[in-house]
Design a protein around this motif. Structure first.
Motif, short mmCIF file in Angstrom:
data_model
loop_
_atom_site.label_atom_id
_atom_site.label_comp_id
_atom_site.label_asym_id
_atom_site.label_seq_id
_atom_site.Cartn_x
_atom_site.Cartn_y
_atom_site.Cartn_z
N ILE A 1 97.58 20.29 52.41
CA ILE A 1 97.53 21.29 53.48
C ILE A 1 96.13 21.32 54.10
O ILE A 1 95.97 21.34 55.33
N VAL A 2 95.11 21.27 53.26
CA VAL A 2 93.72 21.25 53.75
C VAL A 2 93.49 20.01 54.61
O VAL A 2 92.83 20.09 55.65
N ASN B 1 88.59 27.26 48.36
CA ASN B 1 88.31 27.49 46.96
C ASN B 1 89.51 26.95 46.19
O ASN B 1 90.49 27.66 45.98
N SER B 2 89.43 25.70 45.83
CA SER B 2 90.55 25.06 45.13
C SER B 2 90.47 25.27 43.62
O SER B 2 91.39 24.91 42.91
N PRO C 1 94.52 28.75 44.74
CA PRO C 1 93.59 28.25 45.75
C PRO C 1 93.77 28.97 47.09
O PRO C 1 94.87 29.40 47.42
N PHE C 2 92.67 29.11 47.83
CA PHE C 2 92.76 29.80 49.10
C PHE C 2 91.78 29.23 50.12
O PHE C 2 90.81 28.57 49.77
N LEU C 3 92.07 29.54 51.38
CA LEU C 3 91.19 29.20 52.50
C LEU C 3 90.53 30.48 52.98
O LEU C 3 91.18 31.52 53.03
N THR C 4 89.28 30.40 53.35
CA THR C 4 88.61 31.51 54.03
C THR C 4 88.30 31.02 55.43
O THR C 4 87.67 29.97 55.60
N MET D 1 97.37 30.83 50.49
CA MET D 1 96.65 32.09 50.65
C MET D 1 95.50 31.85 51.62
O MET D 1 94.74 30.89 51.49
N VAL D 2 95.40 32.75 52.61
CA VAL D 2 94.35 32.69 53.63
C VAL D 2 93.61 34.02 53.61
O VAL D 2 94.24 35.08 53.55
#
Length: 164
Positions: free
Chosen positions: A6-7, A22-23, A28-31, A86-87
């Motif tokens: 996805i990244v 932050n994997s 894991p999530f994206l900011t 998660m974002v």
């Protein structure tokens, strides 16, 4: 699709400097920056490889006066592809009584955002720009303050009823 895949798709579309990852977290999530929230979420929903057709949850966190930030967290799901993402967006925290922190509404992308954003507004005090009906959903309409803020001070009475 894995988090790293996805990244990779997002990096191809938006570049590497638009978000952080932050994997290593349990989930894991994206900011992402608040100003990119709408276009990135629209891409996450509309791109055929990703197809995040469900905004499962929106929540907000007050990190307190010392950190001076608040977070809005979005949990996205692709029902047919069975992957999740998660974002997060970070906003500066405002002092009690001043203008609320603001994030763009996603209610035009996912209908579920309507009530989730109203809850985050009601309890934490995040303002969602362009929300079609941003009003309290859990607390009475005339309630003062946002009870999940770290600096919330409960009134001693509400309509003549002792609250403490």
């Amino acid at each position: 699709m894995t988090f790293s895949a996805i990244v990779d798709v997002l990096t191809d579309q938006f570049g590497t400097d638009v978000f952080t990852t932050n994997s290593q977290a349990i989930q894991p999530f994206l900011t992402i920056p608040t100003e990119r929230l709408v276009d990135m979420c629209q891409f996450l929903r509309d791109d055929d490889r990703l197809f995040f057709d469900l905004l499962a949850c929106v929540t907000a966190i007050d990190n307190g006066p010392d950190a001076n930030t608040m977070e809005v967290i979005y949990n996205l799901t692709s029902i047919p592809y069975e992957h999740d993402l998660m974002v997060k967006v970070m906003v500066p925290r405002s002092a009690v009584g001043s203008k609320l922190p603001s994030v763009a509404s996603l209610s035009h992308l996912w209908r579920t955002a309507d009530w989730h954003e109203r809850e985050a507004y009601d309890l934490v005090g995040i303002w969602f720009e362009n929300h079609p009906d941003l009003r309290r959903i859990l607390m009475p309409a005339d309630w003062i303050g946002h009870p999940l803020r770290r600096d919330y001070q409960e009134e001693s009475q509400y309509h003549g009823i002792q609250t403490k």
